[in-house]
Scaffold this motif. Structure first.
Motif, mmCIF file in Angstrom:
data_model
loop_
_atom_site.group_PDB
_atom_site.id
_atom_site.type_symbol
_atom_site.label_atom_id
_atom_site.label_comp_id
_atom_site.label_asym_id
_atom_site.label_seq_id
_atom_site.Cartn_x
_atom_site.Cartn_y
_atom_site.Cartn_z
ATOM 1 N N GLU A 122 0.867 -1.177 0.000
ATOM 2 C CA GLU A 122 0.000 0.000 0.000
ATOM 3 C C GLU A 122 0.907 1.232 0.000
ATOM 4 O O GLU A 122 1.771 1.361 0.859
ATOM 5 N N ILE A 123 0.718 2.090 -1.004
ATOM 6 C CA ILE A 123 1.584 3.273 -1.129
ATOM 7 C C ILE A 123 0.717 4.535 -1.025
ATOM 8 O O ILE A 123 -0.258 4.683 -1.770
ATOM 9 N N LYS A 124 1.103 5.403 -0.091
ATOM 10 C CA LYS A 124 0.371 6.661 0.089
ATOM 11 C C LYS A 124 1.204 7.785 -0.542
ATOM 12 O O LYS A 124 2.363 7.971 -0.168
ATOM 13 N N LEU A 125 0.623 8.481 -1.494
ATOM 14 C CA LEU A 125 1.360 9.529 -2.206
ATOM 15 C C LEU A 125 0.743 10.895 -1.930
ATOM 16 O O LEU A 125 -0.493 11.025 -1.900
ATOM 17 N N ASP A 126 1.629 11.858 -1.755
ATOM 18 C CA ASP A 126 1.159 13.225 -1.558
ATOM 19 C C ASP A 126 0.852 13.836 -2.927
ATOM 20 O O ASP A 126 1.664 13.731 -3.849
ATOM 21 N N ARG A 127 -0.288 14.456 -3.064
ATOM 22 C CA ARG A 127 -0.676 15.014 -4.372
ATOM 23 C C ARG A 127 0.334 16.050 -4.890
ATOM 24 O O ARG A 127 0.500 16.199 -6.098
ATOM 25 N N SER A 128 0.984 16.742 -3.940
ATOM 26 C CA SER A 128 1.943 17.775 -4.363
ATOM 27 C C SER A 128 3.175 17.159 -5.031
ATOM 28 O O SER A 128 3.916 17.842 -5.742
ATOM 29 N N ASN A 129 3.397 15.846 -4.817
ATOM 30 C CA ASN A 129 4.544 15.167 -5.439
ATOM 31 C C ASN A 129 4.196 14.531 -6.783
ATOM 32 O O ASN A 129 5.047 13.948 -7.431
ATOM 33 N N ILE A 130 2.921 14.598 -7.158
ATOM 34 C CA ILE A 130 2.488 13.916 -8.386
ATOM 35 C C ILE A 130 2.596 14.848 -9.593
ATOM 36 O O ILE A 130 2.062 15.962 -9.581
ATOM 37 N N LEU A 131 3.303 14.354 -10.617
ATOM 38 C CA LEU A 131 3.456 15.127 -11.851
ATOM 39 C C LEU A 131 2.322 14.797 -12.820
ATOM 40 O O LEU A 131 1.695 15.675 -13.402
ATOM 41 N N LYS A 132 2.067 13.501 -12.975
ATOM 42 C CA LYS A 132 1.023 13.054 -13.925
ATOM 43 C C LYS A 132 0.394 11.767 -13.398
ATOM 44 O O LYS A 132 1.098 10.893 -12.889
ATOM 45 N N MET A 133 -0.907 11.676 -13.534
ATOM 46 C CA MET A 133 -1.598 10.484 -13.035
ATOM 47 C C MET A 133 -2.612 10.055 -14.093
ATOM 48 O O MET A 133 -3.479 10.833 -14.466
ATOM 49 N N GLU A 134 -2.449 8.834 -14.572
ATOM 50 C CA GLU A 134 -3.342 8.392 -15.665
ATOM 51 C C GLU A 134 -3.725 6.934 -15.469
ATOM 52 O O GLU A 134 -2.870 6.099 -15.165
ATOM 53 N N ASN A 135 -5.010 6.624 -15.652
ATOM 54 C CA ASN A 135 -5.419 5.220 -15.505
ATOM 55 C C ASN A 135 -5.173 4.444 -16.800
ATOM 56 O O ASN A 135 -4.793 5.024 -17.823
ATOM 57 N N TYR A 136 -5.374 3.118 -16.731
ATOM 58 C CA TYR A 136 -5.133 2.262 -17.892
ATOM 59 C C TYR A 136 -6.373 2.232 -18.794
ATOM 60 O O TYR A 136 -6.810 1.180 -19.237
ATOM 61 N N GLY A 137 -6.932 3.385 -19.050
ATOM 62 C CA GLY A 137 -8.093 3.494 -19.934
ATOM 63 C C GLY A 137 -7.646 3.493 -21.389
ATOM 64 O O GLY A 137 -6.457 3.349 -21.681
ATOM 65 N N PRO A 138 -8.597 3.693 -22.315
ATOM 66 C CA PRO A 138 -8.260 3.603 -23.750
ATOM 67 C C PRO A 138 -7.171 4.571 -24.206
ATOM 68 O O PRO A 138 -6.456 4.284 -25.150
ATOM 69 N N ARG A 139 -7.043 5.722 -23.536
ATOM 70 C CA ARG A 139 -6.064 6.702 -24.023
ATOM 71 C C ARG A 139 -4.682 6.526 -23.401
ATOM 72 O O ARG A 139 -3.777 7.316 -23.656
ATOM 73 N N HIS A 140 -4.521 5.496 -22.562
ATOM 74 C CA HIS A 140 -3.238 5.310 -21.872
ATOM 75 C C HIS A 140 -2.099 5.044 -22.855
ATOM 76 O O HIS A 140 -1.045 5.666 -22.785
ATOM 77 N N ASN A 141 -2.293 4.099 -23.735
ATOM 78 C CA ASN A 141 -1.310 3.841 -24.811
ATOM 79 C C ASN A 141 -1.980 3.073 -25.944
ATOM 80 O O ASN A 141 -3.187 2.804 -25.888
ATOM 81 N N THR A 142 -1.217 2.712 -26.973
ATOM 82 C CA THR A 142 -1.840 2.067 -28.139
ATOM 83 C C THR A 142 -2.426 0.704 -27.792
ATOM 84 O O THR A 142 -3.432 0.293 -28.364
ATOM 85 N N PHE A 143 -1.784 0.004 -26.838
ATOM 86 C CA PHE A 143 -2.316 -1.313 -26.468
ATOM 87 C C PHE A 143 -3.709 -1.184 -25.847
ATOM 88 O O PHE A 143 -4.641 -1.875 -26.249
ATOM 89 N N THR A 144 -3.832 -0.291 -24.863
ATOM 90 C CA THR A 144 -5.142 -0.155 -24.220
ATOM 91 C C THR A 144 -6.178 0.393 -25.214
ATOM 92 O O THR A 144 -7.347 0.017 -25.159
ATOM 93 N N ALA A 145 -5.720 1.244 -26.136
ATOM 94 C CA ALA A 145 -6.653 1.785 -27.140
ATOM 95 C C ALA A 145 -7.223 0.661 -28.005
ATOM 96 O O ALA A 145 -8.440 0.551 -28.181
ATOM 97 N N ILE A 146 -6.337 -0.191 -28.506
ATOM 98 C CA ILE A 146 -6.821 -1.270 -29.397
ATOM 99 C C ILE A 146 -7.555 -2.334 -28.578
ATOM 100 O O ILE A 146 -8.521 -2.937 -29.052
ATOM 101 N N TYR A 147 -7.123 -2.541 -27.329
ATOM 102 C CA TYR A 147 -7.800 -3.524 -26.466
ATOM 103 C C TYR A 147 -9.247 -3.106 -26.221
ATOM 104 O O TYR A 147 -10.177 -3.888 -26.404
#
Lengths: 259, 103
Positions: free
Chosen positions: A170-195
């Motif tokens: 379990e990892i707790k991250l401070d929002r101020s340390n986050i640069l980019k946060m993206e889920n594995y949805g269709p726009r994540h990369n070409t694999f998830t897009a075609i999947y």
């Protein structure tokens, strides 16, 4: 207005019209899915070595869905056989089984989609990358169940199959340390897009099939007594569509889950 | 699903049982192959080969393609030709780099 319908085979084609129609429709479907498979091949072969995802999808769930669809194809066939021999009770049972199996398939698929939706890749300001499933988040923090890898080892994220042995915490991250946060949805990369595109289109076909099968099982089954031959033809035609949906999955499963 | 053939539930259930068993076995085989330490192209060839056996079983026994009329085969032939051309064109296009570039 009464639409003319012939239940018997035409002498020139050897088939009744609806059957020829469904085969032509299935041919167009092959072209639709063929284009997507072709796009997949283009993306897969074009990906740099080591940068195509492995182990992102659950082989267990994919296998379960393969068996569910194979079983539903069989119950569809048995429903048609029950029509041919005039056993209404068995027709109802087999077709209900098909419908339940189709809904089970969609439930498993929904679970898989949800799993991808809550799976996040989080780039931190110090260059490291956190990868895991979202547990909870608020205005200040984000908690995930996963792992953190150094930024220069991003390639590790592509082969999750060989990462199974690495413990997840379990990892707790401070929002101020986050640069980019993206889920594995269709726009994540070409694999998830075609999947998502391919399995989504396939799921739409399953939903369409469910509607037809549900109609033929429920209100549409009144035709059993009124015009039995025509009703049997309807079951056969819907069955051919359902077998095609199974055929597509037979190739989708190894292509997306195993290679 | 040829309408000219007489059908009975028991023999169809037997046939379906065999088809389901073979599909389960071939699926297990595909999974096993995917974990073997082959190169990617060889692995994909084997896995898709086994998937093609699965597809053949569904098309020929569940869709009764083996006993279908000539018209269905004509439609199927043109479809297969299109599919092969589509895949061939894709693979061929991948080798077609503009002069002076690399992949």
């Amino acid at each position: 207005m009464e639409i003319p319908y012939t239940s018997s085979a035409r002498p020139d084609t050897g088939l009744y019209n609806a059957k020829l129609g469904i085969w032509l429709f299935l041919a167009s479907e092959v072209m639709l899915f063929g284009a997507l498979f072709s796009a997949y091949v283009l993306l897969r072969v074009g990906a740099p070595e080591g940068f195509w995802p492995h182990g992102w999808l659950s082989v267990t769930l994919g296998t379960v869905n393969t068996l569910i669809l194979a079983l539903s194809a069989i119950t569809t066939l048995l429903a048609w056989v029950a029509c041919k021999v005039g056993d209404y009770r068995k027709f109802k049972i087999f077709h209900a089984c098909t419908l339940l199996l189709a809904l089970s398939f969609l439930c498993v698929k929904s679970y898989e989609y949800h799993d991808k939706w809550i799976h996040y890749e989080i780039h931190l300001k110090d260059g490291r990358i956190a990868d895991g499933h979202l547990e909870e988040q608020d205005d200040q923090t984000v908690t995930i169940m996963g792992r953190i890898i150094p930024g220069d080892q991003e390639q590790l994220l592509y082969d999750l199959r060989s990462q199974k042995t690495i413990p997840r915490d379990e990892i707790k991250l401070d929002r101020s340390n986050i640069l980019k946060m993206e889920n594995y949805g269709p726009r994540h990369n070409t694999f998830t897009a075609i999947y998502f595109t391919m399995t989504g289109l396939h799921a739409l076909h399953i939903i369409g099939g469910c509607l037809v099968i549900g109609f033929l099982w429920g209100p549409g089954s009144r035709m059993w007594k009124k015009d039995h031959e025509r009703f049997t033809n309807r079951i056969e035609v819907s069955g051919l569509f359902w077998h095609f949906v199974d055929l597509v999955w037979i190739f989708l499963f190894p292509v997306l889950y195993l290679t | 699903m040829s309408e000219s053939k007489s059908v009975d539930i028991k023999s169809t259930v037997r046939l379906c049982g065999v088809v389901l068993f073979v599909i389960a076995c071939t699926t297990a085989m595909m999974i096993k192959i995917s974990f073997l330490p082959f190169g990617w192209p060889l692995k994909v060839t084997f896995i898709l080969g086994v998937a093609a056996v699965n597809a053949f079983l569904v098309a020929s026994y569940l869709m009764h393609l083996l006993t279908e009329k000539k018209m269905v085969f004509i439609v199927g032939f043109f479809t297969v030709c299109f599919f092969i051309s589509l895949m061939g064109l894709t693979l061929w296009a991948m080798q077609d780099f503009p002069v002076g570039t690399t992949h």
